[in-house]
Enzyme design. Structure first.
Site, PDB file in Angstrom:
ATOM      1  N   LYS A 169      45.536  30.239  43.751  1.00 42.43           N
ATOM      2  CA  LYS A 169      45.645  30.578  42.327  1.00 42.43           C
ATOM      3  C   LYS A 169      45.217  32.027  42.147  1.00 42.43           C
ATOM      4  O   LYS A 169      44.025  32.341  42.176  1.00 42.43           O
ATOM      5  CB  LYS A 169      44.747  29.690  41.455  1.00 42.43           C
ATOM      6  CG  LYS A 169      45.129  29.818  39.983  1.00 42.43           C
ATOM      7  CD  LYS A 169      44.039  29.436  39.020  1.00 42.43           C
ATOM      8  CE  LYS A 169      43.159  30.587  38.656  1.00 42.43           C
ATOM      9  NZ  LYS A 169      43.823  31.717  37.985  1.00 42.43           N
ATOM     10  N   GLU A 217      32.739  35.161  46.761  1.00 42.47           N
ATOM     11  CA  GLU A 217      32.653  36.628  46.818  1.00 42.47           C
ATOM     12  C   GLU A 217      32.543  37.110  45.377  1.00 42.47           C
ATOM     13  O   GLU A 217      33.544  37.137  44.651  1.00 42.47           O
ATOM     14  CB  GLU A 217      33.920  37.207  47.466  1.00 42.47           C
ATOM     15  CG  GLU A 217      34.049  36.901  48.940  1.00 42.47           C
ATOM     16  CD  GLU A 217      33.018  37.618  49.788  1.00 42.47           C
ATOM     17  OE1 GLU A 217      32.531  38.684  49.379  1.00 42.47           O
ATOM     18  OE2 GLU A 217      32.689  37.096  50.861  1.00 42.47           O
TER      19      GLU A 217
END
Ligand code: NAD
Length: 499
Positions: free
Chosen positions: A175, A250
Site C-alpha cells: 500500500k 521506519e
C-alpha cells in the site's frame, strides 16, 4: 470510470465500490491521473490472495538462487524503463526530475543487491557436540507481508521492502501513500511482465485508515513493514500486536548535523544546505538541527541564511529549480504552523517562514527557513517538521555537542563535521542514531543497514539485516542414532533376570 489500478491475485481490478481518487501534481495542481481507491474489502481480498500464493509454494518454494535471479531481471527492467518511472514519480511528488532519476537508479541497485544476497544466505550448520546429531539453521520466508509506504520517496521506500521480501520468498500486499500511487502501479506491471506467480505481489491503493488498518490487523498477515510518521507507527504497532505480528517500523527523525570549528567550512556549509533543504526537507534523515561550535556560529549561520535565501524553488521540469514544493496543502499548513509555533515560543526567524509567491502560488511551496535562538524543549526542536526548516543550536565542548545531538526521542541519523579524525570517531560512537555520517550528509548504501534508535523505529532495512527481517530462523535437529534415554522407567516391564 472504475480505474483498474489495484493488482490482486494477478488481476488488475477497480475498487469493489468503484471508488476513485484523482492525483494532482503538488508543483502546479495539474491532474496527473485517476486511480482506484481501494476499500477494506479489497485489502482483505489481497491478503487472502497473498496467503494462498504463499501456501501454494510456487514462489516461496523456489530456491534462493532462482529468486535472486528474478530480482536481477527486475533491476535490469527498471533500468530500461527508468525515464518512464522517474517521470511518474516526479509528477506525483513534485520533486525535480533529476532527483527521481537518482531514486530510480537507487531502486535498481537495491534489487540488484538483494538479488545477489538471496543466494548467499542458505542457512548454517550448528555443532551440537555429537557426531550423531546434524543440527542446522534454515532461513525460511516469514510469510505474508503488508508493506506500507510513505509519499516522500514512494517507490524507493517500497523497494527497500519489496526486494528483500521477494528475495526471502514472501508474498506481499503493497500500500503506497494515497498521494503517490503511480510508480507502485508501474512496479506491479514489471513484476507481472517478468512472470512472478499470481498473488505473490499485490497492490491495494487507498488511505491508511481504510486499507492500511486492514493490512496491519488482518490475521493472515505475518509481518507489517511500515515507513512513515511516528504517530502512524504507534497505531500500526498496536494493531499488529493483537495477533502478535512481526513489525518493522521506519519512522521519523530529528537529525543533528554537528559542525566543529575545525571542519572544512565550505564543505560543511554546502552540506548543511543539502542536509536541510534537499527535497524541501521532506526527508526522514534531513539535517533539521544544525549544532555548530560557538566560535564559528555567527559566521556559519550568516552564510547559511544568505545561501538559503538564494535557493531557487520551482517545478520538476524547471531547469533552474534547485528544490520543489511540499506534497500537499495540508502538509504545507502543518509546516507553517510548526514554524509559527517556534517563533511564538521564542525562536528567531532568520529567513523564510513564508509561502512561495508569484508563479509558485500554483503549488505548495514553502521558503527555506532558518530559525536560531532555539532552546531545549521548544517544539521546533522536539517534533519533526518534515519541511525546509533548520534550527540552530551552539556548543562550546565536545561533550556538549554530543549531549545536544542526543537530545531527541528519535535516533535515525546524524552527522559530524571535523578535520580531527579521532574526535569525529569519538562523537560518532557517542551519538545514539542509526546512521552517522562523518564529513558528509545523506549518502546511504543498499549493503549498509538503515534504521533508527529510539522512537525512529524497530528493525533495519537494507544490508543483510534488511533481508533477515523477512525471514524466520528454523532450527532442524536430527538425531541419526536414536537411543532409549531411560528417563522414564517402564514400571510394568518384567524385572531384569526375573522369571
Ligand atoms: P504517514 O505516517 O502519514 O503515512 C505513511 C503510510 O501509512 C501511508 O501509506 C498512509 O496511508 C499509511 N497510513 C496512515 N494511517 C494508517 C493507519 N492507521 N494504518 C495503516 N496505515 C496507515 O507518513 P507520510 O506523511 O506518508 O510520510 C512522512 C513520514 O515518513 C515522516 O515522518 C518521515 O520521517 C517518515 N519516513 C521515514 C523514513 C525512514 O527511513 N525512517 C523514510 C521516509 C519517510
Amino acid at each position: 470510470m472504475n480505474a483498474s489500478t489495484l493488482f490482486i491475485g494477478g488481476t488488475w481490478t477497480g475498487a469493489s465500490d468503484a471508488g476513485t481518487r484523482d492525483i494532482h501534481c503538488p508543483a502546479d495542481g495539474e491532474l496527473v491521473g485517476t486511480v482506484a481507491e481501494g476499500t477494506a474489502d479489497d485489502a482483505g481480498r489481497a491478503v487472502l490472495a497473498a496467503r494462498s500464493a504463499f501456501d501454494a509454494g510456487e514462489w516461496s518454494g523456489k530456491s534462493p538462487l532462482e529468486r535472486g535471479s528474478f530480482l536481477l531481471k527486475v533491476a535490469a527492467r527498471l533500468r530500461e524503463r527508468k525515464d518512464e518511472f522517474a517521470r511518474a514519480e516526479t509528477l506525483d511528488t513534485g520533486k525535480r526530475l533529476v532527483e527521481s532519476e537518482i531514486d530510480m537508479d537507487d531502486i535498481a541497485n537495491c534489487f540488484e543487491y538483494f538479488g545477489k544476497l538471496a543466494g548467499q544466505e542458505s542457512g548454517r550448520l550448528v555443532d551440537a557436540g555429537s557426531p550423531m546429531v546434524v543440527s542446522r539453521i534454515e532461513y525460511e520466508p516469514v510469510g505474508v507481508c503488508s508493506l506500507i509506504a510513505p509519499w516522500n520517496y514512494p517507490l524507493l521506500q517500497a523497494a527497500w521492502k519489496i526486494a528483500p521480501a521477494l528475495a526471502a520468498g514472501c508474498s506481499f500486499v503493497l500500500k503506497p501513500s494515497e498521494l503517490t500511487p503511480h510508480t507502485s502501479i508501474l512496479m506491479m506491471e514489471v513484476l507481472q511482465e517478468l512472470g512472478l506467480p499470481d498473488g505473490v505481489a499485490n497492490l491495494v491503493l487507498g488511505d491508511g485508515k481504510t486499507v492500511g488498518s486492514v493490512l496491519s490487523s488482518h490475521p493472515d498477515v505475518d509481518l507489517v513493514s511500515f515507513t512513515g510518521g511516528l504517530e502512524t507507527g504507534k497505531v500500526i504497532a498496536a494493531s499488529a500486536a493483537a495477533s502478535v505480528k512481526k513489525v518493522a517500523l521506519e519512522l521519523g527523525g530529528k537529525n543533528p548535523n554537528i559542525v566543529f570549528a575545525d571542519a572544512d567550512f565550505d564543505a560543511a556549509l554546502d552540506n548543511a544546505l543539502n542536509a536541510a533543504f534537499v527535497h524541501s526537507g521532506q526527508v526522514c534523515s534531513a539535517g533539521a538541527r544544525l549544532i555548530v561550535e560557538e566560535s564559528i556560529a555567527e559566521k556559519f549561520v550568516d552564510e547559511l541564511v544568505r545561501r538559503a535565501g538564494q535557493i531557487r524553488l520551482g517545478g520538476p521540469f524547471d531547469a533552474d529549480a534547485e528544490t520543489g514544493p511540499l506534497i500537499s496543502a495540508a502538509h504545507r499548513d502543518k509546516v507553517t504552523a510548526y514554524v509559527d509555533k517556534g517563533v511564538a515560543e521564542g525562536a528567531r526567524l532568520r529567513c523564510g517562514g513564508a509561502w512561495g509567491t508569484g508563479d509558485l502560488e500554483k503549488g505548495f511551496y514553502y521558503l527555506p527557513t532558518v530559525l536560531d535562538q532555539v532552546t531545549s524543549g521548544m517544539s521546533v526542536l522536539v517534533d519533526e517538521a518534515f519541511g525546509p526548516v533548520v534550527t540552530v543550536e551552539t556548543f562550546t565542548s565536545e561533550a556538549e555537542a554530543v549531549k545536544l545531538g542526543n537530545d531527541t526521542h528519535y535516533g535515525l541519523a546524524g552527522a559530524v563535521w571535523s578535520q580531527d579524525a579521532g574526535k569525529s570517531q569519538r562523537v560518532a560512537r557517542a551519538l545514539r542514531h542509526g546512521t552517522i555520517w562523518i564529513n558528509d550528509f545523506h549518502p546511504y548504501l543498499p549493503q549498509a543497514e538503515w534504521g533508527g534508535f529510539g522512537q525512529s523505529g524497530v528493525g533495519r532495512e537494507l544490508g543483510p539485516t534488511g533481508l533477515a527481517e523477512y525471514q524466520e530462523a528454523k532450527h532442524v535437529y536430527q538425531n541419526i542414532d536414536p537411543q532409549v534415554t531411560g528417563w522414564f522407567a517402564d514400571h510394568a516391564a518384567a524385572p531384569a533376570g526375573g522369571n
